[in-house]
Write an enzyme that holds these catalytic residues in place. Sequence first.
Site, PDB file in Angstrom:
ATOM      1  N   LYS A   1       0.845  -1.189   0.000  1.00 21.78           N
ATOM      2  CA  LYS A   1       0.000   0.000   0.000  1.00 21.78           C
ATOM      3  C   LYS A   1       0.884   1.244   0.000  1.00 21.78           C
ATOM      4  O   LYS A   1       1.896   1.311   0.690  1.00 21.78           O
ATOM      5  CB  LYS A   1      -0.914   0.010   1.232  1.00 21.78           C
ATOM      6  CG  LYS A   1      -2.004  -1.041   1.199  1.00 21.78           C
ATOM      7  CD  LYS A   1      -2.883  -0.999   2.435  1.00 21.78           C
ATOM      8  CE  LYS A   1      -3.925   0.073   2.320  1.00 21.78           C
ATOM      9  NZ  LYS A   1      -4.950  -0.020   3.402  1.00 21.78           N
TER      10      LYS A   1
ATOM     11  N   GLU B   1     -18.587  -8.830   9.822  1.00 25.83           N
ATOM     12  CA  GLU B   1     -19.610  -8.269  10.704  1.00 25.83           C
ATOM     13  C   GLU B   1     -20.539  -9.335  11.261  1.00 25.83           C
ATOM     14  O   GLU B   1     -20.982  -9.237  12.422  1.00 25.83           O
ATOM     15  CB  GLU B   1     -20.419  -7.206   9.958  1.00 25.83           C
ATOM     16  CG  GLU B   1     -19.657  -5.942   9.624  1.00 25.83           C
ATOM     17  CD  GLU B   1     -18.842  -6.025   8.348  1.00 25.83           C
ATOM     18  OE1 GLU B   1     -18.139  -5.064   8.013  1.00 25.83           O
ATOM     19  OE2 GLU B   1     -18.906  -7.097   7.675  1.00 25.83           O
TER      20      GLU B   1
ATOM     21  N   ARG C   1     -24.947  -5.895   7.078  1.00 27.93           N
ATOM     22  CA  ARG C   1     -24.446  -7.190   6.637  1.00 27.93           C
ATOM     23  C   ARG C   1     -24.653  -8.276   7.687  1.00 27.93           C
ATOM     24  O   ARG C   1     -24.509  -9.453   7.398  1.00 27.93           O
ATOM     25  CB  ARG C   1     -22.961  -7.085   6.292  1.00 27.93           C
ATOM     26  CG  ARG C   1     -22.634  -5.940   5.359  1.00 27.93           C
ATOM     27  CD  ARG C   1     -21.184  -5.934   4.943  1.00 27.93           C
ATOM     28  NE  ARG C   1     -20.945  -6.920   3.903  1.00 27.93           N
ATOM     29  CZ  ARG C   1     -19.808  -7.029   3.217  1.00 27.93           C
ATOM     30  NH1 ARG C   1     -18.812  -6.214   3.475  1.00 27.93           N
ATOM     31  NH2 ARG C   1     -19.661  -7.949   2.295  1.00 27.93           N
TER      32      ARG C   1
END
Length: 648
Positions: free
Chosen positions: A289, A375, A403
Amino acid sequence: MAETKTPLLDRIARPADLRQLAKSDLRQLADELRYEMIDAVSVTGGHLGAGLGVVELTVALHYVFDTPTDRLVWDVGHQAYPHKIITERRDRIRTLRAGGGLSGFTKRAESDYDPFGAGHSSTSISAGLGMAAARDLNLKNNTGPDNNVVAVIGDGAMSAGMAFEAMNNAGAMDSRMVVILNDNDMSIAPPVGAMSAYLARILSGKTYRSFRRLLKDLSRHLPDSLQEKARQMEEYTRGFMTGGTLFEEMGFYYVGPIDGHNLDHLLPVLENVKNMQNGPVLVHVVTKKGHGYAPAEASDDKYHGVSKFNVVTGEQVKATPSAPSYTGVFAEALIDEASRDDKIVAITAAMPSGTGLDKFAAAYPDRCFDVGIAEQHAVTFAAGLASEGFKPFAAIYSTFLQRAYDQVVHDVAVQNLPVRFAIDRAGLVGADGPTHAGAFDNAYLGTLPNMVMMAAADEAELKHMVATQVAFSEHPTALRYPRGEGTGVALPQRGEVLEIGKGRVLREGGRVCLLSYGTRLAEAQLAADQLDAQGFRTSVVDARFMKPLDEALVLRLAREHEILLTLEEGAIGGFGSHVMHMLAHNGALESGLKCRALVLPDIYIDQDKPDAMYDVAGLNAAQIIETVRALLGADGAQIEVVAPKAGA
């Protein structure tokens, strides 16, 4: 004429132009694309680190595959800015996340090069498999092209169960597709180099695959026991060399790991897998990243999502906050409560800094759990903790809690377990747009028996409500609060425990009552100030609780006022619907009371500055006054709607 810093990129309007370049030009093109992205995001803000990490991968994918005929599905979309620049949107890239501008995520309505929209993670493999299945059905009917499907998913997104469900299904279907596992955290692979690149080329090449298939055909003539031994030996050997045993067991042909910043490694592997004709393939690509921009490489967490910044120094331009953020107040309140109660624990689903739980983890590392992008697991994990007498706070954005709705219903509410939901980003979220807006939690939680629901009108109320959640263990509780800064009210030393289901009256008026649930209370106050100044005394009430509703208070307000407006930053079916339902069942609407529920409209509101979005939603003071004016009829004609001053 001045020499441009992006001579190759200036020639690329679409991927077809890119595919006309020589391979030797692609390194320079990638460098120019990285420069363009950094320059654009320095102006717009947005997600930086993830996009920088996939510049070379983006160039290689569009060079090898025939997009948009070949479907390229980006997971989440954080990393899709380079993709947008080379897919006919470079001229608009500096409108990212602005009103009327480009979305910060992939969006079907925006471009044919975005075959699937993404705002939540871990959907790419499922969507890609659906596209591959559609292609196969069309080919049987001679009605569609024999195109490729490529899904790019990050290693973080692979922590979600949905990704593994999709891979399991893909392996069983044996449908031809390519999954690129973008591993930017070194969480799976060892360091990559020349040997791993060599192995990846060999294992994805036609010669090895043909030899492997020949051996499989020959092994069918062996006794059953030897067939199985031969299969196990081949998979063990490949797994030992590459680390891909898990994916092979799920039915994928694994290739990698390879250096995602080395085009000489990427291109031949992608060309090989493009020509594979059987089953799903997973290409394991290792990236970093922020690659190619020193400030982002040095601090990838701070450069995941950025505000405007100085390109040279990397310093982000952030306005001085006038008040603490709701997220920060929640975190500090929870830490303070946890210092007195060792049963308090906190759970986040891969959003420690976003929810403020990074601070809680620093204070109480053994009592804070980051479960990854999962989640569903987070909610049931919290339920398990609650069943053993702990006080779990599940801090999850409203949009992400969607979710885990089944788990909220069956694992929490049905069993009446006192999980404490801290629902961040409730309401509109500005530049992140509709995929991240917390529009529906009032409605989807309000239907559940046993659920206690409250919304903070300001940061002081947030502290009180955290203390209330800690003290209350009879039912599950949900506390919603928005993104951004608070209102600047004085904060108490410690939150007070509120009486469950009781609202508060801030001012008593005459004909009009504004009943607010949550942070639109400030706009209700502004509207009341204007109405009072024009002779229309107005009551303002903070409901505090949606469930249980303060029925006695609301019925009194209905009796004593001609007009009752409810306000909430949520979709239809939430607080206002509950109020109207209660009033109807108590006959309060038969007396001529004029009621209106001001809610988010039945549309997805595109990204913009918050005030502009509230104007669209009809939830600013001016729209509140307009509604009152209309309900008062002839008497209201004299009311003047005073627009707020610019910048106010």
